[in-house]
Design an enzyme around this catalytic site. Structure first.
Site, PDB file in Angstrom:
ATOM      1  N   ASN A 171       0.851  -1.189   0.000  1.00  0.00           N
ATOM      2  CA  ASN A 171       0.000   0.000   0.000  1.00  0.00           C
ATOM      3  C   ASN A 171       0.889   1.243   0.000  1.00  0.00           C
ATOM      4  OD1 ASN A 171       0.827   0.515   2.686  1.00  0.00           O
ATOM      5  ND2 ASN A 171      -0.903  -0.620   3.528  1.00  0.00           N
ATOM      6  N   TYR A 172       0.259   2.408   0.040  1.00  0.00           N
ATOM      7  CA  TYR A 172       1.026   3.642  -0.116  1.00  0.00           C
ATOM      8  C   TYR A 172       2.042   3.823   1.018  1.00  0.00           C
ATOM      9  CZ  TYR A 172       2.030   8.599  -0.899  1.00  0.00           C
ATOM     10  OH  TYR A 172       2.651   9.798  -1.135  1.00  0.00           O
TER      11      TYR A 172
ATOM     12  N   GLU B  89       3.478   1.508   2.770  1.00  0.00           N
ATOM     13  CA  GLU B  89       4.554   0.535   2.591  1.00  0.00           C
ATOM     14  C   GLU B  89       5.482   0.934   1.449  1.00  0.00           C
ATOM     15  OE1 GLU B  89       1.555  -2.926   4.280  1.00  0.00           O
ATOM     16  OE2 GLU B  89       1.930  -2.740   2.117  1.00  0.00           O
TER      17      GLU B  89
ATOM     18  N   ASP C  18      -6.868  -8.297   0.913  1.00  0.00           N
ATOM     19  CA  ASP C  18      -6.691  -9.748   0.795  1.00  0.00           C
ATOM     20  C   ASP C  18      -7.455 -10.284  -0.409  1.00  0.00           C
ATOM     21  OD1 ASP C  18      -5.278  -9.650   3.218  1.00  0.00           O
ATOM     22  OD2 ASP C  18      -7.088  -9.974   4.390  1.00  0.00           O
TER      23      ASP C  18
END
Length: 477
Positions: A188-189, A191, A261
């Site tokens: 994600n952003y 990360e 997920d």
């Protein structure tokens, strides 16, 4: 995606619980609400939710991961079995199964409290996880590693996964997985910022990620990087290509979790089935769109995804969204073809004409006159079929890429937004007779007229139907 896929999921398994009820009073001990819990919903979370989504989407799934010797592990085992997942859980004595509990009042999250141990699993449990992997990997079409920092994905586990042809990694920290050379990572952003060592605060996240596409691939060591942006959709990064963007549905009013997920499961499954990465990204975004419309921790079935893809492929919900998607096609050098009409009673002439139009480019957009617009153009009694029905039939044609409606008598407003390379009309007139031709040419496009199949007319079909004698309600004598 029609193949029978064997998927292996390994990593941090957890139990998600949702406690729901009303607030009836304030506590005496402190000025906090007292929630009267009336319902509790439990579901597999983390790697368990990824495995559950894979099973719902039609894969054969084996899940490997550590759990504690506790009631949560028993609940997980029962739930996973009911969902069709072959769970090979490794019990770690003295360890707690990660348990995330959310306290909800209506759709408002009041509190979340976690019970978990985040230290790396001990050597004995690590060896058993690796042994399960060695038994499972030879038959696997795709392997998904779910590393949420809960201790299940140790260095030794990563080494056991290194070099797999289709390894998909969903991890809070991407850097430790670089030596595995994964096929795909899905940060994600936040990360991404951690991976690149950069600060946040960028107003245009899509532009920020687009400008760093090459760095993302280099730093992650992956062949593909999918950066997820919640309500802004995703960007698929591949070497030598501009990022490919998908678009998320509008955010729901209720609280949901685990859509990431679902995205990971669908993306991995579509890749394993032979789909192009861009197709996998669209399927994954559509699957995530299914679950975000549901409260709690949810899964998307194969049938639900196919229905969502049918709607998604066939219809662009707004002209703005359609224009943005066509910009993605244009950046990849694809030729946009645009046509329009009422398409009231679809017949062989329409089908032949649209098929010929599709062959003139790479992407075919069909604009459909709304019911009010059709009535103004065709007169009383028209349309025979509603705009929604007409769009659904057109969307079912394999060579039609996008269908959108318009309210005006001409599609000039849409043409300004779509900016097609080629504007196609069917009929027995010349391009100079088309009102839209000067606009298309001013935007650099081409105008072409295709002949209809002779003796095929919606009006003629309707007149023939109306001229048929009415059937006797009593039936034949």
């Amino acid at each position: 995606m029609d193949r029978d896929i064997q998927a292996v999921v390994v990593g941090d398994v957890m139990l998600d619980s949702w406690l729901r009820g009303p607030v009836k009073r304030i506590a005496q001990e402190a000025p906090v609400p007292v929630v009267s819990v009336e319902a509790t919903e439990d579901a597999p979370g983390g790697a368990g939710n990824t495995a559950a989504n894979l099973a719902a989407l039609g894969a054969r799934v084996r899940l490997i991961g550590p759990v504690g010797d506790d009631a949560c592990a028993e609940q997980l085992a029962t739930a996973l079995s009911l969902l069709g997942v072959d769970a090979r859980m490794v019990t770690v004595p003295g360890r707690r199964t990660p348990h995330k509990q959310r306290l909800m009042v209506g759709e408002q999250l009041i509190a979340r409290y976690d019970e978990e141990d985040r230290d790396p699993i001990p050597a004995a449990a690590e060896a058993r996880v690796i042994e399960e992997l060695r038994e499972s990997l030879p038959g696997a079409d795709v392997v998904i590693a779910c590393d949420y920092g809960a201790g299940g994905c140790t260095d030794a586990v990563r080494r056991a996964l290194a070099g797999l042809p289709l390894l998909v990694v969903d991890a809070h920290a991407i850097t430790p997985w670089r030596t595995c050379a994964p096929a795909v990572v899905l940060p994600n952003y936040g990360e991404v910022l951690q991976l690149l060592g950069e600060d946040g605060g960028h107003d245009d996240r899509v532009r920020f990620l687009t400008e760093r596409s090459g760095r993302l691939l280099a730093e992650s060591g992956a062949r593909m990087v999918v950066t997820t942006l919640d309500g802004e959709g995703t960007l698929l990064h591949q070497e030598g290509r501009p990022p490919y963007r998908t678009y998320a549905e509008p955010a729901p009013d209720h609280m949901t979790t685990g859509a990431g997920d679902t995205y990971t499961a669908a993306f991995a499954l579509w890749l394993a089935g032979g789909a192009a990465p861009e197709q996998a990204a669209q399927a994954a975004q559509a699957a995530a769109g299914v679950v975000v419309r549901r409260p709690g921790t949810a899964t998307c079935t194969r049938q639900e995804l196919l229905r969502a893809l049918h709607r998604e492929d066939g219809r662009a919900q707004t002209p703005e969204r359609l224009a943005a998607r066509l910009d993605e096609h244009r950046r990849r050098g694809q030729r946009i073809v645009f046509t329009n009409g009422c398409f009231d009673v679809l017949h062989r002439g329409h089908v032949t004409y649209l098929e010929r139009a599709a062959r003139l480019g790479d992407v075919l957009v069909v604009a459909v006159n709304s019911d009010a617009s059709t009535a103004r153009l065709k007169g009383p009694g028209r349309p025979i079929n509603s705009c929604e029905d007409r769009m659904s039939v057109l969307a079912a044609l394999g060579y039609v890429d996008y269908v959108i409606s318009f309210e005006e008598d001409t599609p000039e407003r849409l043409l300004r937004m779509v900016r097609p390379d080629l504007y196609v009309k069917g009929g027995d007139y010349t391009p100079e007779m088309l009102q839209e031709a000067p606009l298309v040419r001013a935007m650099g496009g081409e105008v072409r007229v295709l002949d209809y199949v002779s003796d095929r007319s919606t009006t003629a079909i309707i007149e023939r139907v109306r001229s048929l004698p009415e059937e006797d309600p009593a039936g034949p004598s």
